[in-house]
Design a protein around this motif. Sequence first.
Motif, mmCIF file in Angstrom:
data_model
loop_
_atom_site.group_PDB
_atom_site.id
_atom_site.type_symbol
_atom_site.label_atom_id
_atom_site.label_comp_id
_atom_site.label_asym_id
_atom_site.label_seq_id
_atom_site.Cartn_x
_atom_site.Cartn_y
_atom_site.Cartn_z
ATOM 1 N N LEU A 1 14.041 -80.693 -18.761
ATOM 2 C CA LEU A 1 13.710 -79.232 -19.550
ATOM 3 C C LEU A 1 12.261 -78.708 -18.480
ATOM 4 C CD1 LEU A 1 13.449 -80.155 -23.190
ATOM 5 C CD2 LEU A 1 15.234 -78.601 -22.140
ATOM 6 N N PHE A 2 11.679 -79.646 -17.840
ATOM 7 C CA PHE A 2 10.511 -79.071 -17.341
ATOM 8 C C PHE A 2 10.735 -79.076 -15.782
ATOM 9 C CE2 PHE A 2 9.496 -81.094 -21.363
ATOM 10 C CZ PHE A 2 8.576 -80.097 -21.748
ATOM 11 N N SER A 3 10.283 -77.800 -15.201
ATOM 12 C CA SER A 3 10.338 -78.104 -13.493
ATOM 13 C C SER A 3 9.286 -79.220 -13.090
ATOM 14 C CB SER A 3 10.008 -76.723 -12.912
ATOM 15 O OG SER A 3 8.721 -76.360 -13.547
ATOM 16 N N LYS A 4 9.139 -79.691 -11.785
ATOM 17 C CA LYS A 4 8.242 -80.597 -11.386
ATOM 18 C C LYS A 4 6.883 -79.922 -11.280
ATOM 19 C CE LYS A 4 7.265 -83.457 -7.139
ATOM 20 N NZ LYS A 4 6.283 -82.891 -6.440
ATOM 21 N N ALA A 5 6.656 -78.742 -10.964
ATOM 22 C CA ALA A 5 5.563 -78.030 -10.900
ATOM 23 C C ALA A 5 4.903 -77.843 -12.566
ATOM 24 C CB ALA A 5 5.604 -76.565 -10.158
ATOM 25 N N MET A 6 5.878 -77.291 -13.346
ATOM 26 C CA MET A 6 5.318 -77.295 -14.810
ATOM 27 C C MET A 6 4.885 -78.650 -15.327
ATOM 28 S SD MET A 6 6.822 -75.621 -18.439
ATOM 29 C CE MET A 6 6.941 -74.038 -17.523
ATOM 30 N N LYS A 7 5.254 -79.831 -15.042
ATOM 31 C CA LYS A 7 5.225 -81.050 -15.502
ATOM 32 C C LYS A 7 3.648 -81.347 -14.977
ATOM 33 C CE LYS A 7 9.540 -83.446 -15.931
ATOM 34 N NZ LYS A 7 10.470 -84.551 -15.011
ATOM 35 N N GLU A 8 3.417 -81.062 -13.719
ATOM 36 C CA GLU A 8 2.081 -81.442 -13.161
ATOM 37 C C GLU A 8 1.084 -80.758 -13.964
ATOM 38 O OE1 GLU A 8 2.943 -80.819 -8.812
ATOM 39 O OE2 GLU A 8 4.032 -82.586 -8.762
ATOM 40 N N LYS A 9 1.331 -79.454 -14.087
ATOM 41 C CA LYS A 9 0.470 -78.453 -14.679
ATOM 42 C C LYS A 9 -0.117 -78.869 -15.644
ATOM 43 C CE LYS A 9 -2.338 -75.137 -14.311
ATOM 44 N NZ LYS A 9 -3.454 -75.047 -13.317
ATOM 45 N N ILE A 10 1.039 -79.180 -16.735
ATOM 46 C CA ILE A 10 0.750 -79.548 -17.898
ATOM 47 C C ILE A 10 -0.229 -80.908 -17.978
ATOM 48 C CG2 ILE A 10 1.703 -80.357 -20.109
ATOM 49 C CD1 ILE A 10 4.191 -78.740 -19.693
ATOM 50 N N GLN A 11 0.286 -81.964 -17.316
ATOM 51 C CA GLN A 11 -0.501 -83.158 -17.215
ATOM 52 C C GLN A 11 -2.040 -82.901 -16.840
ATOM 53 O OE1 GLN A 11 0.670 -86.057 -18.672
ATOM 54 N NE2 GLN A 11 -1.552 -86.254 -18.708
ATOM 55 N N ALA A 12 -2.159 -81.996 -15.735
ATOM 56 C CA ALA A 12 -3.572 -81.765 -15.240
ATOM 57 C C ALA A 12 -4.231 -81.017 -16.263
ATOM 58 C CB ALA A 12 -3.173 -80.752 -14.208
ATOM 59 N N CYS A 13 -3.726 -80.119 -17.172
ATOM 60 C CA CYS A 13 -4.615 -79.578 -18.116
ATOM 61 C C CYS A 13 -4.744 -80.474 -19.426
ATOM 62 C CB CYS A 13 -3.756 -78.383 -19.088
ATOM 63 S SG CYS A 13 -3.747 -76.888 -17.812
ATOM 64 N N LEU A 14 -4.037 -81.304 -19.715
ATOM 65 C CA LEU A 14 -4.485 -82.351 -20.700
ATOM 66 C C LEU A 14 -5.272 -83.176 -20.077
ATOM 67 C CD1 LEU A 14 -0.975 -83.475 -22.017
ATOM 68 C CD2 LEU A 14 -2.108 -81.629 -22.778
ATOM 69 N N ASP A 15 -5.402 -83.511 -18.730
ATOM 70 C CA ASP A 15 -6.461 -84.492 -18.392
ATOM 71 C C ASP A 15 -7.927 -84.044 -18.132
ATOM 72 O OD1 ASP A 15 -4.319 -86.440 -17.761
ATOM 73 O OD2 ASP A 15 -4.117 -86.106 -15.757
ATOM 74 N N CYS A 16 -7.963 -82.711 -17.901
ATOM 75 C CA CYS A 16 -9.077 -81.714 -17.991
ATOM 76 C C CYS A 16 -9.429 -81.539 -19.442
ATOM 77 C CB CYS A 16 -9.099 -80.680 -17.122
ATOM 78 S SG CYS A 16 -8.733 -81.208 -15.486
ATOM 79 N N ASP A 17 -8.964 -82.068 -20.431
ATOM 80 C CA ASP A 17 -8.926 -81.632 -21.869
ATOM 81 C C ASP A 17 -9.009 -80.163 -21.995
ATOM 82 O OD1 ASP A 17 -10.119 -82.465 -24.287
ATOM 83 O OD2 ASP A 17 -12.030 -81.809 -24.270
ATOM 84 N N GLU A 18 -7.884 -79.315 -21.363
ATOM 85 C CA GLU A 18 -7.848 -77.996 -21.544
ATOM 86 C C GLU A 18 -6.535 -78.056 -22.499
ATOM 87 O OE1 GLU A 18 -9.751 -76.596 -17.452
ATOM 88 O OE2 GLU A 18 -7.440 -76.450 -17.635
ATOM 89 N N GLN A 19 -6.263 -76.703 -23.032
ATOM 90 C CA GLN A 19 -5.206 -76.705 -23.939
ATOM 91 C C GLN A 19 -3.974 -75.880 -23.199
ATOM 92 O OE1 GLN A 19 -7.782 -75.269 -27.227
ATOM 93 N NE2 GLN A 19 -6.414 -76.644 -28.593
ATOM 94 N N VAL A 20 -2.972 -76.024 -23.934
ATOM 95 C CA VAL A 20 -1.584 -75.445 -23.329
ATOM 96 C C VAL A 20 -0.722 -74.704 -24.414
ATOM 97 C CG1 VAL A 20 0.665 -76.182 -22.364
ATOM 98 C CG2 VAL A 20 -1.223 -77.180 -21.353
ATOM 99 N N ILE A 21 -0.003 -73.707 -23.990
ATOM 100 C CA ILE A 21 1.003 -72.914 -25.040
ATOM 101 C C ILE A 21 2.138 -73.016 -24.413
ATOM 102 C CG2 ILE A 21 1.469 -70.765 -26.077
ATOM 103 C CD1 ILE A 21 -1.270 -70.239 -26.851
ATOM 104 N N LEU A 22 3.258 -73.511 -25.102
ATOM 105 C CA LEU A 22 4.710 -73.405 -24.547
ATOM 106 C C LEU A 22 5.371 -72.632 -25.185
ATOM 107 C CD1 LEU A 22 5.025 -77.332 -23.346
ATOM 108 C CD2 LEU A 22 4.481 -75.326 -21.822
ATOM 109 N N LEU A 23 6.263 -71.700 -24.674
ATOM 110 C CA LEU A 23 7.211 -70.948 -25.664
ATOM 111 C C LEU A 23 8.535 -71.212 -25.292
ATOM 112 C CD1 LEU A 23 7.813 -68.262 -26.889
ATOM 113 C CD2 LEU A 23 8.150 -66.960 -24.679
ATOM 114 N N LEU A 24 9.350 -71.604 -26.363
ATOM 115 C CA LEU A 24 10.785 -72.038 -26.256
ATOM 116 C C LEU A 24 11.361 -70.784 -27.331
ATOM 117 C CD1 LEU A 24 13.152 -73.836 -25.297
ATOM 118 C CD2 LEU A 24 12.618 -74.861 -27.652
ATOM 119 N N ASN A 25 12.246 -70.075 -27.128
ATOM 120 C CA ASN A 25 12.891 -69.312 -27.949
ATOM 121 C C ASN A 25 13.755 -69.727 -29.010
ATOM 122 O OD1 ASN A 25 12.614 -66.577 -28.860
ATOM 123 N ND2 ASN A 25 13.529 -65.493 -27.407
#
Length: 379
Positions: free
Chosen positions: A53-77
């Motif tokens: 479901l996730f592109s390689k770039a999105m996987k890396e970005k989500i994990q990077a945010c979590l590692d930096c204690d930042e938050q993510v919003i994901l939209l699935l319609n």
Amino acid sequence: ILGSATPSLESYSRGQKGVYDLYKLSKRINQFPLPKIELIDMAVEIRNKNYSLFSKAMKEKIQACLDCDEQVILLLNKRGYATYVRCLDCGEVIKCPHCDVTLTYHKVDHKLRCHYCEHQIEMPKICPHCSGEQLKLVGTGTQKVEEQLETNFKGAKVIRYDVDTTKQKDGHQKLLDQFARKEGNILLGTQMIAKGLDFENVTFVGVLNADISLNIPDFRANERTFQLLEQVSGRSGRGKKEGTVMIQTYNPEHFVLQCVKNHDYFSFYQEEMRTRRLAIYPPYVHLVSILIQGKDETVVDQCALQIKAYLQKQLEDMVILGPANSLVYRMQDIYRKRIMIKFTNSKLLYPVLEKMSDFYNKKGNKVNVVCDFNPYNQI
């Protein structure tokens, strides 16, 4: 006072003509920059053998945010676990007995549910059509994405925000308060999360299926898609940290997505207005949608044809489309047909529709007729 970062074409055209006073705020109120948006071509991902479901770039970005204690919003319609259930033996899809739609699988209670009439059944073990045992869940809903996020991302604490999780009293606010307190680091939701949310620690927004709303048979599909994607993109980078957005699509060159990428409402407006002018749709004309509905399909068909003949005789200079089946033809055992009228002068139209409505909506009549002026949704 009307305020929006993505006004409707009708409202903006009135501003351009001077019917409305138009005031523009070209920058965010805190002067922070708008987030950078990247379009991810999922066709390339598939060619590279990534069927996730996730592109390689999105996987890396989500994990990077979590590692930096930042938050993510994901939209699935979508909501639910899977879009529908198909039998691999006979090819049949399990549908609602009362509505002309498929039943959606919800994993929490292991049930298939109709999102229009709330009819529900236990998930069957065999196909109700052929008694085959090869039933397959097809498609992806928010429950399934939640499961995959918790499985594939280290440290993921997902808050799912959709119609199912917000049913309880104050359910919306409770989930948003949890996210604000950082009890969750990924807010996963349907289009309910696109507008109004303001979390300083959200530095990344991901859209998993941008193309779905582009393919709806509605002349406002492009407009709705632009509004949804531009609004949800604006949830990223609202604090001091710079925000980024990734939009996954199979059609990255589509002009709507290119305009979203550049935060360019005016270019979208100009291109869409050209299309509306050619097709003769609002804001160049007004619309009235006439919904003919009843429990007897034959009677509904006959009345729809009668109404069409009456309108053509009374309104010779107006464009009358239909009758056609509604997008959801049967809802709660009611059959539904639509007729659309394009008009510029309502003075001639009102008495004709009033006479028609009075005739068909008499007590005891087998059909009900509803007139909706300038409809925004036509399910």
